[in-house]
Design a protein around this motif. Structure first.
Motif, PDB file in Angstrom:
ATOM      1  N   LEU A 155       6.713   1.377  11.982  1.00  0.00           N
ATOM      2  CA  LEU A 155       7.307   1.162  10.666  1.00  0.00           C
ATOM      3  C   LEU A 155       6.843  -0.168  10.080  1.00  0.00           C
ATOM      4  O   LEU A 155       6.803  -1.174  10.771  1.00  0.00           O
ATOM      5  CB  LEU A 155       8.833   1.117  10.769  1.00  0.00           C
ATOM      6  N   CYS A 156       6.497  -0.167   8.804  1.00  0.00           N
ATOM      7  CA  CYS A 156       6.159  -1.415   8.124  1.00  0.00           C
ATOM      8  C   CYS A 156       7.376  -2.347   8.161  1.00  0.00           C
ATOM      9  O   CYS A 156       8.466  -1.947   7.763  1.00  0.00           O
ATOM     10  CB  CYS A 156       5.784  -1.105   6.676  1.00  0.00           C
ATOM     11  N   PRO A 157       7.226  -3.570   8.685  1.00  0.00           N
ATOM     12  CA  PRO A 157       8.375  -4.478   8.804  1.00  0.00           C
ATOM     13  C   PRO A 157       9.026  -4.785   7.455  1.00  0.00           C
ATOM     14  O   PRO A 157      10.248  -4.862   7.350  1.00  0.00           O
ATOM     15  CB  PRO A 157       7.784  -5.755   9.415  1.00  0.00           C
ATOM     16  N   GLU A 158       8.209  -4.939   6.429  1.00  0.00           N
ATOM     17  CA  GLU A 158       8.758  -5.233   5.099  1.00  0.00           C
ATOM     18  C   GLU A 158       9.577  -4.065   4.576  1.00  0.00           C
ATOM     19  O   GLU A 158      10.670  -4.223   4.042  1.00  0.00           O
ATOM     20  CB  GLU A 158       7.622  -5.512   4.111  1.00  0.00           C
ATOM     21  N   CYS A 159       9.012  -2.864   4.696  1.00  0.00           N
ATOM     22  CA  CYS A 159       9.701  -1.668   4.192  1.00  0.00           C
ATOM     23  C   CYS A 159      10.980  -1.398   4.973  1.00  0.00           C
ATOM     24  O   CYS A 159      12.016  -1.083   4.389  1.00  0.00           O
ATOM     25  CB  CYS A 159       8.782  -0.457   4.249  1.00  0.00           C
ATOM     26  N   SER A 160      10.926  -1.517   6.306  1.00  0.00           N
ATOM     27  CA  SER A 160      12.119  -1.218   7.090  1.00  0.00           C
ATOM     28  C   SER A 160      13.186  -2.287   6.864  1.00  0.00           C
ATOM     29  O   SER A 160      14.380  -1.983   6.867  1.00  0.00           O
ATOM     30  CB  SER A 160      11.788  -1.070   8.573  1.00  0.00           C
ATOM     31  N   TRP A 174       3.880   3.280   8.741  1.00  0.00           N
ATOM     32  CA  TRP A 174       4.736   4.072   7.848  1.00  0.00           C
ATOM     33  C   TRP A 174       5.421   3.149   6.862  1.00  0.00           C
ATOM     34  O   TRP A 174       6.099   2.194   7.249  1.00  0.00           O
ATOM     35  CB  TRP A 174       5.771   4.857   8.650  1.00  0.00           C
ATOM     36  N   HIS A 175       5.247   3.459   5.582  1.00  0.00           N
ATOM     37  CA  HIS A 175       5.879   2.685   4.510  1.00  0.00           C
ATOM     38  C   HIS A 175       6.938   3.541   3.826  1.00  0.00           C
ATOM     39  O   HIS A 175       6.975   4.755   3.977  1.00  0.00           O
ATOM     40  CB  HIS A 175       4.837   2.284   3.454  1.00  0.00           C
ATOM     41  N   ILE A 176       7.768   2.887   3.019  1.00  0.00           N
ATOM     42  CA  ILE A 176       8.787   3.585   2.233  1.00  0.00           C
ATOM     43  C   ILE A 176       8.367   3.572   0.769  1.00  0.00           C
ATOM     44  O   ILE A 176       8.006   2.514   0.228  1.00  0.00           O
ATOM     45  CB  ILE A 176      10.169   2.920   2.417  1.00  0.00           C
ATOM     46  N   THR A 209       3.257   4.158  -4.295  1.00  0.00           N
ATOM     47  CA  THR A 209       3.303   2.716  -4.080  1.00  0.00           C
ATOM     48  C   THR A 209       4.550   2.389  -3.271  1.00  0.00           C
ATOM     49  O   THR A 209       5.655   2.745  -3.666  1.00  0.00           O
ATOM     50  CB  THR A 209       3.317   1.952  -5.418  1.00  0.00           C
ATOM     51  N   SER A 210       4.358   1.705  -2.134  1.00  0.00           N
ATOM     52  CA  SER A 210       5.480   1.414  -1.245  1.00  0.00           C
ATOM     53  C   SER A 210       6.329   0.282  -1.802  1.00  0.00           C
ATOM     54  O   SER A 210       5.917  -0.421  -2.732  1.00  0.00           O
ATOM     55  CB  SER A 210       4.939   1.028   0.127  1.00  0.00           C
ATOM     56  N   VAL A 211       7.509   0.105  -1.217  1.00  0.00           N
ATOM     57  CA  VAL A 211       8.381  -0.984  -1.651  1.00  0.00           C
ATOM     58  C   VAL A 211       7.777  -2.343  -1.286  1.00  0.00           C
ATOM     59  O   VAL A 211       8.160  -3.359  -1.837  1.00  0.00           O
ATOM     60  CB  VAL A 211       9.812  -0.854  -1.091  1.00  0.00           C
ATOM     61  N   CYS A 212       6.801  -2.376  -0.375  1.00  0.00           N
ATOM     62  CA  CYS A 212       6.099  -3.622  -0.064  1.00  0.00           C
ATOM     63  C   CYS A 212       4.807  -3.725  -0.889  1.00  0.00           C
ATOM     64  O   CYS A 212       3.963  -4.567  -0.623  1.00  0.00           O
ATOM     65  CB  CYS A 212       5.806  -3.742   1.434  1.00  0.00           C
ATOM     66  N   ASP A 213       4.659  -2.824  -1.873  1.00  0.00           N
ATOM     67  CA  ASP A 213       3.593  -2.916  -2.873  1.00  0.00           C
ATOM     68  C   ASP A 213       2.208  -2.525  -2.355  1.00  0.00           C
ATOM     69  O   ASP A 213       1.200  -3.011  -2.833  1.00  0.00           O
ATOM     70  CB  ASP A 213       3.560  -4.330  -3.488  1.00  0.00           C
TER      71      ASP A 213
HETATM   72 ZN   LIG Z   1       5.501  -1.320   3.677  1.00  0.00          ZN
END
Ligand SMILES: [Zn+2]
Length: 77
Positions: free
Chosen positions: A62-67, A26-28, A35-39
């Motif tokens: 959850l995507c670690p970068e996004c969270s 899951w991305h944000i 396009t997610s905040v982690c691109d």
């Molecule tokens: Zn992400």
């Protein structure tokens, strides 16, 4: 100022080579964007969850970068 209400969670189904099962991440993204905040570019037809229901997503999915980004804006006010 960044408001969590402007964002949502969007799912990515990763098909790892040589793996039988797909991985769900899951991305944000900005609401309505792909396009997610982690691109990562995500599918326009992928399932979404409002940010205020982030607790319904398993933390390990959850995507670690996004969270990390999300925690940072919460702490930053
Ligand atoms: Zn992400």
């Amino acid at each position: 100022m960044i408001s969590p209400a402007d964002y949502e969670l969007r799912v990515e189904h990763r098909h790892e080579p040589f793996a039988d099962e797909e991985t769900v991440v899951w991305h944000i993204t900005r609401a309505g964007k792909f396009t997610s905040v982690c691109d990562q570019l995500l599918s326009p037809v992928a399932a979404t969850v409002p940010m205020n229901q982030i607790e319904t997503v398993p933390p390990e999915a959850l995507c670690p970068e996004c969270s990390g980004w999300y925690r940072a804006i919460l702490e930053g006010g």
